[in-house]
Design an enzyme around this catalytic site. Sequence first.
Site, PDB file in Angstrom:
ATOM      1  N   LYS A 115       4.809   0.700  11.353  1.00 22.41           N
ATOM      2  CA  LYS A 115       5.960   0.516  11.212  1.00 22.41           C
ATOM      3  C   LYS A 115       7.624   0.233  12.235  1.00 22.41           C
ATOM      4  O   LYS A 115       8.109  -0.828  11.678  1.00 22.41           O
ATOM      5  CB  LYS A 115       6.592   2.273  10.091  1.00 22.41           C
ATOM      6  CG  LYS A 115       6.278   2.903   9.131  1.00 22.41           C
ATOM      7  CD  LYS A 115       6.983   3.226   8.206  1.00 22.41           C
ATOM      8  CE  LYS A 115       5.937   2.958   6.770  1.00 22.41           C
ATOM      9  NZ  LYS A 115       7.292   3.918   5.489  1.00 22.41           N
ATOM     10  N   LYS A 197      -5.047  -0.112   3.629  1.00 22.93           N
ATOM     11  CA  LYS A 197      -4.359   0.742   2.792  1.00 22.93           C
ATOM     12  C   LYS A 197      -3.949   0.371   1.933  1.00 22.93           C
ATOM     13  O   LYS A 197      -3.092  -0.524   1.809  1.00 22.93           O
ATOM     14  CB  LYS A 197      -3.536   2.306   3.750  1.00 22.93           C
ATOM     15  CG  LYS A 197      -3.318   2.940   2.495  1.00 22.93           C
ATOM     16  CD  LYS A 197      -2.392   3.902   3.181  1.00 22.93           C
ATOM     17  CE  LYS A 197      -0.552   3.624   3.647  1.00 22.93           C
ATOM     18  NZ  LYS A 197       0.050   4.925   3.191  1.00 22.93           N
ATOM     19  N   LYS A 200       2.469   0.720  -1.149  1.00 26.58           N
ATOM     20  CA  LYS A 200       3.932   0.828  -1.878  1.00 26.58           C
ATOM     21  C   LYS A 200       4.536  -0.348  -1.182  1.00 26.58           C
ATOM     22  O   LYS A 200       5.824  -1.236  -2.259  1.00 26.58           O
ATOM     23  CB  LYS A 200       4.851   1.878  -2.492  1.00 26.58           C
ATOM     24  CG  LYS A 200       5.324   2.231  -1.252  1.00 26.58           C
ATOM     25  CD  LYS A 200       6.520   3.377  -2.063  1.00 26.58           C
ATOM     26  CE  LYS A 200       6.086   5.035  -2.308  1.00 26.58           C
ATOM     27  NZ  LYS A 200       6.278   5.520  -1.123  1.00 26.58           N
TER      28      LYS A 200
HETATM   29  P1  ATP Z   1       4.665   2.824   2.112  1.00 30.04           P
HETATM   30  O1  ATP Z   1       4.039   1.907   1.742  1.00 30.04           O
HETATM   31  O2  ATP Z   1       6.080   3.084   2.356  1.00 30.04           O
HETATM   32  O3  ATP Z   1       4.629   3.450   4.043  1.00 30.04           O
HETATM   33  P2  ATP Z   1       2.983   4.254   0.496  1.00 30.04           P
HETATM   34  O4  ATP Z   1       2.678   3.624  -0.450  1.00 30.04           O
HETATM   35  O5  ATP Z   1       1.739   5.163   2.274  1.00 30.04           O
HETATM   36  O6  ATP Z   1       4.211   3.809   1.511  1.00 30.04           O
HETATM   37  P3  ATP Z   1       3.521   6.945   0.770  1.00 30.04           P
HETATM   38  O7  ATP Z   1       5.655   7.901  -0.002  1.00 30.04           O
HETATM   39  O8  ATP Z   1       3.999   7.303   2.228  1.00 30.04           O
HETATM   40  O9  ATP Z   1       3.660   6.107   0.017  1.00 30.04           O
HETATM   41  O10 ATP Z   1       3.226   8.158   0.430  1.00 30.04           O
HETATM   42  C1  ATP Z   1       2.880   9.208  -0.601  1.00 30.04           C
HETATM   43  C2  ATP Z   1       1.426  10.168  -0.630  1.00 30.04           C
HETATM   44  O11 ATP Z   1       0.314   9.103  -1.221  1.00 30.04           O
HETATM   45  C3  ATP Z   1       1.057  10.160   0.077  1.00 30.04           C
HETATM   46  O12 ATP Z   1       0.756  11.876   0.373  1.00 30.04           O
HETATM   47  C4  ATP Z   1      -0.123   9.237   1.182  1.00 30.04           C
HETATM   48  O13 ATP Z   1      -0.861   9.888   1.973  1.00 30.04           O
HETATM   49  C5  ATP Z   1      -0.424   9.294  -0.453  1.00 30.04           C
HETATM   50  N1  ATP Z   1      -0.906   8.207  -0.130  1.00 30.04           N
HETATM   51  C6  ATP Z   1       0.271   6.201   0.303  1.00 30.04           C
HETATM   52  N2  ATP Z   1      -1.100   5.121   0.021  1.00 30.04           N
HETATM   53  C7  ATP Z   1      -2.698   6.262  -0.561  1.00 30.04           C
HETATM   54  C8  ATP Z   1      -3.253   4.918  -0.729  1.00 30.04           C
HETATM   55  N3  ATP Z   1      -3.586   4.204  -0.367  1.00 30.04           N
HETATM   56  N4  ATP Z   1      -4.930   6.012  -0.755  1.00 30.04           N
HETATM   57  C9  ATP Z   1      -4.476   7.045  -1.029  1.00 30.04           C
HETATM   58  N5  ATP Z   1      -3.092   8.227  -0.653  1.00 30.04           N
HETATM   59  C10 ATP Z   1      -2.231   7.504  -1.001  1.00 30.04           C
END
Ligand code: ATP
Length: 333
Positions: A115, A197, A200
Amino acid sequence: MFGEQKVSFSGVQPSGNLTIGNYLGAIRNFKEYSEQYKTFYCVVDEHAITVRQVPADLRRRTYETLALYLACGLDPQKNTLYVQSMVHEHAELGWILNCFTMFGELSRMTQFKDKSARHADNINAGLFTYPVLMAADILLYQTDVVPVGIDQVQHVELCRDIANRFNQIYPDTFTIPTAMLAKNGKKIMSLADPEKKMSKSDENQNAVVYILDDRDTIIRKFKRAVTDSGSEIRFDPQKPGVSNLITIYSCFTGKSIEEIEREFEGKGYGDFKLAVGEVTADALADVQSRYREFLSDKAQLEAQMKRGAEEASYYARRTLSKVQKKLGFVQIH
Ligand code: ATP
Ligand code: LTN
């Protein structure tokens, strides 16, 4: 553990539209613990401000994330659903735990490295100490299990280290939590770059399937998904694109990898991608219609926020007060 009851805690940031990665890796698994555990699922808005947010968007997404928890089947009678900033003990314990966390430990966190590279103009101290606030979230509720996707395991490990360190100085303060990964879906990959990964905050909209995407959009995104050379539908680390699609198909249908490989024997990528799009759209249709219903009743959501915060505060207060007493803070009742 609170009394005899085991505790599950997790959180999702209201920092963007939620993806099928969030759903399959985290939210869908929250429910598994509802029956036998005391469960706390939080919308972690204080975490979201480590990256600049537009206030109106943050507010709207906080409602949306809560509505999505409800739409994903989390019954508010069985789960404490609430918003982090409404329970001030999170920030307070966060400060205390800062004094039990080492600079070197935080420097090793990969999410911080990622980040800070992506937001080079705003590498604030909150972004750096974010895992400490996350540890406070978890430890406040004497949590046993933390259902998360694989990217959060490093933070839960740090939380365990902080808790063990604290317990060594002040015995029997915190329960030591364990990260719980989804059996299937702990890491859903980007459709545009299957080595990365699904996230969002990805700028490429085609890389990400949102929980609220409509049917046509879902099918179109899967049709465009990057696949690998060859044409066989086979799960293979050398074929990350197809393997990711097989994982998604398996998550939504409950079929095993072998069953899926058999089902699509002799068929091409085109057929398979269409099938993945269809099962995903079918599975999400229910969640989407319930979500719209919950979101349309703002008063109901606010009542839930209030009730959830009151429930959470009761437990949070108990742990914070125990910690303050152990530290030597004066307590006058
Ligand atoms: P950002 O892109 O803002 O970092 P993010 O998509 O990683 O966000 P978070 O709010 O950080 O989402 O994650 C919420 C939950 O979803 C956490 O438990 C995270 O481990 C899970 N998660 C996020 N992306 C994935 C993915 N691609 N596969 C499986 N689990 C995920
Ligand atoms: N850091 C997590 C969100 C989060 C969380 C938590 C998850 C904040 N506090 C406590 C589990 C337990 C993320 O970025 N996904």
